[in-house]
Design an enzyme around this catalytic site. Structure first.
Site, PDB file in Angstrom:
ATOM      1  N   ASP A   1     -31.222   0.433   9.394  1.00 12.92           N
ATOM      2  CA  ASP A   1     -29.830  -0.038   9.369  1.00 12.92           C
ATOM      3  C   ASP A   1     -29.276  -0.111  10.785  1.00 12.92           C
ATOM      4  OD1 ASP A   1     -27.537  -0.966   8.076  1.00 12.92           O
ATOM      5  OD2 ASP A   1     -26.643   1.039   8.023  1.00 12.92           O
TER       6      ASP A   1
ATOM      7  N   LEU B   1     -11.633   5.663  16.460  1.00 14.40           N
ATOM      8  CA  LEU B   1     -12.520   5.136  17.493  1.00 14.40           C
ATOM      9  C   LEU B   1     -13.092   3.779  17.096  1.00 14.40           C
ATOM     10  CD1 LEU B   1     -14.485   8.379  18.492  1.00 14.40           C
ATOM     11  CD2 LEU B   1     -12.783   7.169  19.869  1.00 14.40           C
ATOM     12  N   SER B   2     -13.515   3.656  15.856  1.00 14.16           N
ATOM     13  CA  SER B   2     -14.056   2.379  15.390  1.00 14.16           C
ATOM     14  C   SER B   2     -14.191   2.411  13.883  1.00 14.16           C
ATOM     15  CB  SER B   2     -15.413   2.082  16.037  1.00 14.16           C
ATOM     16  OG  SER B   2     -16.369   3.041  15.635  1.00 14.16           O
ATOM     17  N   ARG B   3     -14.321   1.218  13.311  1.00 12.43           N
ATOM     18  CA  ARG B   3     -14.550   1.073  11.882  1.00 12.43           C
ATOM     19  C   ARG B   3     -15.975   0.585  11.662  1.00 12.43           C
ATOM     20  NH1 ARG B   3      -9.650   1.280   9.271  1.00 12.43           N
ATOM     21  NH2 ARG B   3      -7.816   0.868  10.572  1.00 12.43           N
ATOM     22  N   GLY B   4     -16.649   1.205  10.684  1.00 13.95           N
ATOM     23  CA  GLY B   4     -18.013   0.804  10.377  1.00 13.95           C
ATOM     24  C   GLY B   4     -18.119   0.246   8.978  1.00 13.95           C
ATOM     25  N   GLY B   5     -19.341  -0.053   8.590  1.00 17.13           N
ATOM     26  CA  GLY B   5     -19.557  -0.623   7.268  1.00 17.13           C
ATOM     27  C   GLY B   5     -19.269   0.346   6.144  1.00 17.13           C
TER      28      GLY B   5
ATOM     29  N   CYS C   1     -15.226   5.242   8.899  1.00 19.48           N
ATOM     30  CA  CYS C   1     -14.552   5.130  10.200  1.00 19.48           C
ATOM     31  C   CYS C   1     -14.897   6.328  11.072  1.00 19.48           C
ATOM     32  CB  CYS C   1     -13.040   5.061  10.001  1.00 19.48           C
ATOM     33  SG  CYS C   1     -12.476   3.609   9.084  1.00 19.48           S
ATOM     34  N   LEU C   2     -14.863   6.079  12.377  1.00 24.04           N
ATOM     35  CA  LEU C   2     -15.085   7.139  13.361  1.00 24.04           C
ATOM     36  C   LEU C   2     -13.751   7.572  13.936  1.00 24.04           C
ATOM     37  CD1 LEU C   2     -18.180   5.870  15.387  1.00 24.04           C
ATOM     38  CD2 LEU C   2     -18.135   7.714  13.715  1.00 24.04           C
TER      39      LEU C   2
ATOM     40  N   LYS D   1     -17.172  11.189  11.473  1.00 22.27           N
ATOM     41  CA  LYS D   1     -17.364   9.987  10.659  1.00 22.27           C
ATOM     42  C   LYS D   1     -16.945  10.312   9.234  1.00 22.27           C
ATOM     43  CE  LYS D   1     -21.444   8.427   9.325  1.00 22.27           C
ATOM     44  NZ  LYS D   1     -22.756   7.735   9.339  1.00 22.27           N
TER      45      LYS D   1
END
Length: 429
Positions: A277, A157-161, A164-165, A179
């Protein structure tokens, strides 16, 4: 447990040994039995001459020795009782071993990692259980791995810091967001993982992500959220679609949703909570683009300088103390991203440039403001609304914390710009 087994074994063998020794004592007294059957009693001296001429006469002597037979029976009983003893001991130990294995398998979190550098999960279990014991499900890693097709790119779904989701289909009717944290086993990641599970286990709000469970498997740490079909705000704004799916009204809805979530943390949690954050990668969107705040790894309790100042208009300092104005600043950065379509920190060929440094001088020029907007929303909003949102963003990112508004005031400034059907108070004729 060993004492109990010894007592059980003694009670089991006692009747058998008593029976054996009783039998042996009786058989010892009757080790040989002689039966003599004769019609007349004849002396041996007289009987000898007549032996050769006569056939064997009536005198019959039968001697039956039972001593050897009794010994064999006794040995057989002792051997069988000993075998029975070992069999019972083996079955008891087998049951204990199976009980311990079942207890460990349902414990939820592995006590030790397979790696030498792993960090014990005992503090995690202790802290989670101390807050909401028995209410946070523990997911099997194999189930999450299967539901995400081994965490494939097709389910990303997306990449985070910090991870990943992924979209995970656990069965035909159940879909969740997983996550997967990077750097599992590291001390910092462990603390963030524990902190997020702890906070989300206590917080309930429509604009705060709902925690469904978590998973600890070797070096892997996973947090299971409710299903968020549209991934993160960052992926929507800066991913392949470049914000094309986000209209002006949807962007205002997202801003209002975030502000509502922050207001709940700052004003309605006791004690107040600071996220610390807040960024676009931590804002998740469901199928209707309802925004929910996630990633509470750095969240902490609000520390005020003076409790007598109240919650509405206190002055906060940034000198090592946590303040709600940190979250307000971060909200202002997200608002700038929604307006301009730029990342919070751009990385050109030279030095990285903050969106705040780039945008604030330009936002004061009303005539030029429409020209620097995200191309996906140019000319789609009332200019008065645009100016008001830009003014709110500038106030939120003021360097001096005391100049920043409270998130409640920000929320009340944005709600009139959002249509009623999207959760605001604006009535479109």
């Amino acid at each position: 447990m060993c004492c109990l087994l010894r007592r059980l074994l003694f009670l089991l063998l006692l009747p058998i040994w008593v029976l054996c020794f009783s039998f042996f004592s009786v058989s010892g007294d009757e080790s040989s039995v002689v039966f003599v059957s004769t019609s007349h009693e004849i002396p041996i001296s007289q009987a000898s001459p007549r032996m050769g001429a006569q056939s064997p006469g009536p005198p019959i002597v039968k001697v039956v020795l039972r001593e050897d037979l009794n010994k064999k029976i006794l040995i057989a009983l002792i051997v069988s009782s000993t075998l029975l003893c070992f069999t019972v001991m083996f079955l008891v130990y087998l049951l204990l071993w199976r009980y311990r294995n079942l207890k460990n398998s349902f414990n939820g979190i592995k006590r030790k990692s397979d790696s030498v550098k792993s960090v014990s999960t005992k503090p995690i279990v202790h802290k989670i259980d101390s807050v909401r014991k028995g209410t946070i499900p523990v997911y099997e890693y194999q189930l999450l791995e299967s539901g995400t097709n081994k965490f494939s790119e097709s389910n990303l779904l997306s990449r985070g810091g910090r991870g990943c989701l992924y979209r995970a289909c656990l069965d035909e009717k159940s879909s969740v967001t997983v996550k997967k944290l990077d750097g599992g086993g590291e001390t910092d990641i462990e603390k963030q993982f524990e902190n997020e599970v702890d906070w989300l286990g206590k917080i309930r709000h429509q604009n705060i992500i709902s925690l469904l469970g978590f998973c600890v498997y070797r070096q892997t740490r996973c947090i299971v959220y409710e299903m968020m079909q549209n991934g993160s705000l960052e992926s929507q704004l800066h991913g392949p679609r470049q914000g094309s799916g986000l209209t002006w009204q949807l962007r205002m809805k997202i801003a209002v949703d975030i502000a509502r979530g922050l207001e709940y943390l700052h004003e309605h949690c006791h004690p107040p909570v600071v996220h610390r954050d807040l960024k676009s990668s931590n804002i998740l969107l469901d199928s209707d683009f309802n925004a929910k705040i996630s990633d509470f790894g750095f969240a902490t309790v609000l520390m005020t300088q003076n409790k007598n100042l109240g919650n509405r208009a206190p002055e906060y300092l940034l000198d090592g103390k946590v303040t709600d104005k940190n979250d307000v600043y971060s909200f202002g950065v997200i608002l700038l991203e929604l307006l301009l379509g730029k990342k919070s920190v751009e990385k050109p060929s030279s030095e990285p440039e903050s969106i705040v440094t780039w945008a604030v001088p330009k936002l004061s020029d009303r005539a030029n403001l429409p020209n620097i907007l995200d191309p996906a929303i140019k000319g789609t909003m009332d200019l008065k609304h645009l100016y008001q949102v830009a003014a709110v963003a500038v106030l939120c990112v003021q360097p001096e914390p005391s100049y920043r508004p409270l998130i409640t005031d920000v929320l009340h400034s944005l709600i009139p710009l959002l249509p009623v059907d999207l959760g605001g108070s604006l009535r479109i004729l």
